[in-house]
Design a protein around this motif. Structure first.
Motif, mmCIF file in Angstrom:
data_model
loop_
_atom_site.group_PDB
_atom_site.id
_atom_site.type_symbol
_atom_site.label_atom_id
_atom_site.label_comp_id
_atom_site.label_asym_id
_atom_site.label_seq_id
_atom_site.Cartn_x
_atom_site.Cartn_y
_atom_site.Cartn_z
ATOM 1 N N ILE A 108 31.820 58.755 -19.236
ATOM 2 C CA ILE A 108 31.896 57.827 -20.383
ATOM 3 C C ILE A 108 32.010 58.625 -21.684
ATOM 4 C CG2 ILE A 108 30.694 55.971 -21.628
ATOM 5 C CD1 ILE A 108 29.531 55.109 -18.921
ATOM 6 N N GLU A 109 31.320 59.755 -21.740
ATOM 7 C CA GLU A 109 31.395 60.596 -22.942
ATOM 8 C C GLU A 109 32.823 61.125 -23.138
ATOM 9 O OE1 GLU A 109 27.916 62.989 -21.747
ATOM 10 O OE2 GLU A 109 27.054 62.495 -23.704
ATOM 11 N N MET A 110 33.459 61.491 -22.040
ATOM 12 C CA MET A 110 34.867 61.951 -22.144
ATOM 13 C C MET A 110 35.741 60.833 -22.709
ATOM 14 S SD MET A 110 35.966 64.197 -18.892
ATOM 15 C CE MET A 110 34.909 63.909 -17.534
ATOM 16 N N ALA A 111 35.487 59.619 -22.231
ATOM 17 C CA ALA A 111 36.288 58.478 -22.692
ATOM 18 C C ALA A 111 36.036 58.204 -24.166
ATOM 19 C CB ALA A 111 35.959 57.248 -21.844
ATOM 20 N N ILE A 112 34.771 58.335 -24.585
ATOM 21 C CA ILE A 112 34.445 58.113 -26.007
ATOM 22 C C ILE A 112 35.216 59.113 -26.857
ATOM 23 C CG2 ILE A 112 32.607 58.313 -27.747
ATOM 24 C CD1 ILE A 112 30.682 57.129 -25.676
ATOM 25 N N LYS A 113 35.239 60.371 -26.397
ATOM 26 C CA LYS A 113 35.926 61.421 -27.177
ATOM 27 C C LYS A 113 37.422 61.147 -27.271
ATOM 28 C CE LYS A 113 32.237 64.640 -26.565
ATOM 29 N NZ LYS A 113 31.518 65.315 -25.505
ATOM 30 N N ILE A 118 35.293 51.269 -25.117
ATOM 31 C CA ILE A 118 34.340 51.395 -24.001
ATOM 32 C C ILE A 118 33.726 50.027 -23.700
ATOM 33 C CG2 ILE A 118 32.259 52.604 -23.201
ATOM 34 C CD1 ILE A 118 34.440 54.564 -23.990
ATOM 35 N N ASN A 119 33.612 49.746 -22.416
ATOM 36 C CA ASN A 119 33.017 48.496 -21.954
ATOM 37 C C ASN A 119 31.881 48.849 -20.988
ATOM 38 O OD1 ASN A 119 32.585 45.845 -21.259
ATOM 39 N ND2 ASN A 119 34.502 45.577 -20.152
ATOM 40 N N ILE A 120 30.650 48.510 -21.353
ATOM 41 C CA ILE A 120 29.492 48.985 -20.587
ATOM 42 C C ILE A 120 28.882 47.851 -19.757
ATOM 43 C CG2 ILE A 120 27.139 49.947 -20.802
ATOM 44 C CD1 ILE A 120 29.171 51.947 -21.643
ATOM 45 N N ASP A 121 28.529 48.170 -18.493
ATOM 46 C CA ASP A 121 27.907 47.126 -17.659
ATOM 47 C C ASP A 121 26.575 47.573 -17.073
ATOM 48 O OD1 ASP A 121 28.562 48.664 -15.397
ATOM 49 O OD2 ASP A 121 29.347 46.936 -14.291
ATOM 50 N N HIS A 122 25.842 48.416 -17.834
ATOM 51 C CA HIS A 122 24.583 48.952 -17.320
ATOM 52 C C HIS A 122 23.666 49.206 -18.507
ATOM 53 C CE1 HIS A 122 22.446 52.681 -15.561
ATOM 54 N NE2 HIS A 122 21.888 51.609 -15.047
ATOM 55 N N ILE A 123 22.452 48.653 -18.448
ATOM 56 C CA ILE A 123 21.574 48.694 -19.629
ATOM 57 C C ILE A 123 21.172 50.125 -20.011
ATOM 58 C CG2 ILE A 123 19.309 47.992 -20.520
ATOM 59 C CD1 ILE A 123 19.713 45.321 -19.158
ATOM 60 N N GLU A 124 20.815 50.945 -19.022
ATOM 61 C CA GLU A 124 20.380 52.317 -19.338
ATOM 62 C C GLU A 124 21.519 53.108 -19.969
ATOM 63 O OE1 GLU A 124 19.478 50.646 -16.705
ATOM 64 O OE2 GLU A 124 17.290 50.698 -16.877
ATOM 65 N N THR A 125 22.745 52.864 -19.495
ATOM 66 C CA THR A 125 23.902 53.580 -20.068
ATOM 67 C C THR A 125 24.108 53.135 -21.511
ATOM 68 O OG1 THR A 125 24.891 53.637 -17.884
ATOM 69 C CG2 THR A 125 26.358 54.093 -19.735
ATOM 70 N N LEU A 126 23.924 51.851 -21.741
ATOM 71 C CA LEU A 126 24.065 51.312 -23.101
ATOM 72 C C LEU A 126 23.066 52.015 -24.033
ATOM 73 C CD1 LEU A 126 25.611 48.990 -24.518
ATOM 74 C CD2 LEU A 126 23.665 47.517 -24.017
ATOM 75 N N GLU A 127 21.866 52.176 -23.531
ATOM 76 C CA GLU A 127 20.809 52.810 -24.324
ATOM 77 C C GLU A 127 21.173 54.275 -24.611
ATOM 78 O OE1 GLU A 127 17.010 52.466 -22.456
ATOM 79 O OE2 GLU A 127 15.937 53.152 -24.244
ATOM 80 N N TYR A 128 21.633 54.971 -23.571
ATOM 81 C CA TYR A 128 21.983 56.395 -23.724
ATOM 82 C C TYR A 128 23.118 56.565 -24.737
ATOM 83 C CZ TYR A 128 23.694 61.060 -22.660
ATOM 84 O OH TYR A 128 24.106 62.364 -22.773
ATOM 85 N N ILE A 129 24.145 55.740 -24.587
ATOM 86 C CA ILE A 129 25.309 55.867 -25.483
ATOM 87 C C ILE A 129 24.888 55.519 -26.914
ATOM 88 C CG2 ILE A 129 27.657 54.992 -26.011
ATOM 89 C CD1 ILE A 129 27.561 56.669 -23.439
ATOM 90 N N GLN A 131 21.979 55.928 -28.256
ATOM 91 C CA GLN A 131 21.173 57.008 -28.835
ATOM 92 C C GLN A 131 22.026 58.228 -29.193
ATOM 93 O OE1 GLN A 131 18.417 57.323 -25.638
ATOM 94 N NE2 GLN A 131 16.866 56.049 -26.625
ATOM 95 N N HIS A 132 23.015 58.526 -28.348
ATOM 96 C CA HIS A 132 23.782 59.769 -28.538
ATOM 97 C C HIS A 132 25.064 59.594 -29.340
ATOM 98 C CE1 HIS A 132 21.028 60.821 -25.298
ATOM 99 N NE2 HIS A 132 21.183 62.079 -25.696
ATOM 100 N N TYR A 133 25.567 58.391 -29.411
ATOM 101 C CA TYR A 133 26.835 58.160 -30.136
ATOM 102 C C TYR A 133 26.670 56.984 -31.096
ATOM 103 C CZ TYR A 133 28.624 61.291 -26.608
ATOM 104 O OH TYR A 133 28.821 62.387 -25.806
ATOM 105 N N PRO A 134 25.814 57.137 -32.103
ATOM 106 C CA PRO A 134 25.574 56.004 -32.988
ATOM 107 C C PRO A 134 26.871 55.554 -33.662
ATOM 108 C CG PRO A 134 24.581 58.047 -33.860
ATOM 109 C CD PRO A 134 25.083 58.352 -32.487
ATOM 110 N N GLY A 135 27.029 54.264 -33.745
ATOM 111 C CA GLY A 135 28.199 53.728 -34.459
ATOM 112 C C GLY A 135 29.407 53.488 -33.570
ATOM 113 N N ALA A 179 17.294 47.436 -31.949
ATOM 114 C CA ALA A 179 16.510 48.667 -32.119
ATOM 115 C C ALA A 179 17.403 49.867 -32.407
ATOM 116 C CB ALA A 179 15.674 48.905 -30.869
ATOM 117 N N LEU A 180 18.562 49.925 -31.725
ATOM 118 C CA LEU A 180 19.425 51.112 -31.872
ATOM 119 C C LEU A 180 20.590 50.854 -32.828
ATOM 120 C CD1 LEU A 180 19.616 52.306 -28.143
ATOM 121 C CD2 LEU A 180 18.264 53.286 -29.981
#
Ligand code: LLP
Length: 408
Positions: A108-113, A118-129, A131-135, A179-180
């Motif tokens: 997913i990080e490669m795709a962001i770059k 991006i279309n997310i279907d998992h809560i933990e991944t949403l949280e990670y992204i 936190q690490h890729y604000p905005g 929150a994020l």
């Protein structure tokens, strides 16, 4: 495909001539059918902003992607490899949606770059992204818990499915977004493929609209796909014009309530390419047993797995003998397993050497093929503006050995 004076042709090109030129087994795609379907879909919706993203998992030949790009549609992808293929075919990242499922965050990080949506279907991944890729702009894939789809294997919007974030988990998503400070620019659903009842679309759409209201910065709502095409004559298929009318009305009134014009997205695979494709094989043997007449062809489930995998129906007809006496056959492949394309199928009398044609071979046929039994994958030919183009060579022995390392 047309039948004139005993000869089948596509855009004026004789199929038996193509068989002489390219041999069998052979996939043929008619570009005019893809264009017709794209136009039909586009014209069915009466909204300000419509975005059609072709689900390229259905048929990923780069030439098909190039045409779809030229015709103005975007791309729906599910892997980093599909994104790379799309970029290679000329799609700009802003025209590419990426809807992964159960992939690692590194992909997913490669795709962001690369700058795709991006279309997310998992809560933990949403949280990670978050936190690490604000905005970064994120779409959320919802699981609306509706049972839709032609068979169990391709129904993905029900409560036991691995896809999407459950509607029951939306309060958690909302808390996370707050929150994020997540930038949620889209909501998405895809409930299945070969959906028989258009009412299912509109039922699920209402659920999606309810969820969309919770996010204030949306740019689009993505209704996925699942549009059903005909496989048999008089088959049930999605009345796209009717669906377009109903959904456009619902969408436009939602936009009014939301206070802004959003984009309506669709991600068709089958609808665009299924009917464009024909799979051409040669009959190797006619084998009479005490119970059955088998027509054994020079292909198998390694080239077209849908009948064995999903019980799918593909219409099969005899190109070499269009007016022969109708007889009943089990049409089977050469794979060393039960390898059945069709049971008790009426086809004009088949002789060894006859050329048979499978319809609806554009979607999920070549793209799901394999080298099982060490067989070569077939070649692919595109018929475009009255000319035939070889768009993929038949595999050769070197291809089977390509990544193998002789280590001992
Ligand atoms: N969007 C998403 C997120 C999808 O998962 C799919 C298909 C599509 C769009 C396109 O759906 P379509 O318009 O093609 O129905 N191999 C199966 C179909 C699997 C569909 C997988 N996802 C078959 O041959 O029937």
């Amino acid at each position: 495909m047309q039948l004139v004076n005993e000869r089948y042709s596509i855009q004026g090109i004789d199929i038996l001539d193509l068989v002489k030129k390219y041999e069998t087994p052979l996939y043929i795609y008619d570009s005019s059918v893809i264009k017709r379907q794209l136009d039909r879909l586009t014209n069915s919706f009466k909204v300000k902003n419509l975005g059609i993203h072709y689900a390229c998992k259905a048929l990923n030949n780069i030439n098909i992607l190039k045409l779809i790009n030229q015709w103005g549609a975007g791309l729906d992808t599910v892997s980093i490899q599909e994104i790379w293929t799309g970029i290679n075919a000329g799609f700009t990242p802003d025209k590419i949606l990426y809807t992964p499922n159960c992939v690692g965050v590194d992909e997913i990080e490669m795709a962001i770059k690369l700058g795709v949506q991006i279309n997310i279907d998992h809560i933990e991944t949403l949280e990670y992204i978050g936190q690490h890729y604000p905005g970064v702009k994120l779409c959320i894939r919802i699981n609306p818990h509706v049972m839709a789809g032609g068979n169990e294997k391709i129904s993905v919007g029900h409560i036991d499915s691995k896809f999407g974030i459950s509607i029951y988990q939306m309060p958690l998503v909302e808390r996370l977004v707050k929150a994020l400070n997540l930038n949620i620019n889209g909501v998405h659903m895809h409930t299945g493929s070969d959906i028989l009842d258009p009412g299912v679309f509109t039922f699920a759409a209402d659920i999606l609209f309810d969820i969309a209201k919770k996010f204030k910065d949306l740019e689009f709502i993505d209704f996925g796909s699942g549009l059903k095409v005909p496989y048999k004559e008089d088959d049930v298929c999605t009345d796209i014009e009717e669906l377009g009318e109903i959904l456009s009305e619902k969408f436009n009134s939602f936009c009014k309530e939301y206070g802004r014009d959003l984009k309506l997205y669709f991600e068709p695979g089958k609808f665009l390419v299924s009917e464009s494709g024909y799979f051409i094989v040669k009959t190797n043997v006619i084998k009479q047993t005490p119970s059955t007449v088998f027509a054994g062809v020079d292909s198998g489930m390694n080239h077209l797995i849908r009948p064995m995998f999903y019980g799918s129906y593909h219409h099969i007809f005899n190109i070499s003998n269009p007016h022969g006496k109708p007889r009943v056959y089990n049409i089977v492949g050469y794979i060393c397993e039960t390898d059945t394309f069709a049971n008790n199928r009426v086809v004009n009398e088949i002789h060894p050497g006859d050329i048979l044609c499978f319809k609806n071979a554009g979607a999920y046929c070549f793209s799901m093929s394999s080298n099982y039994n060490s067989r070569f994958r077939p070649c692919e030919v595109l018929i475009h503006e009255g000319k035939d183009y070889l768009i993929r060579e038949r595999e050769k022995l070197e291809d089977l050995f390509k990544n193998q390392i002789v280590a001992i």
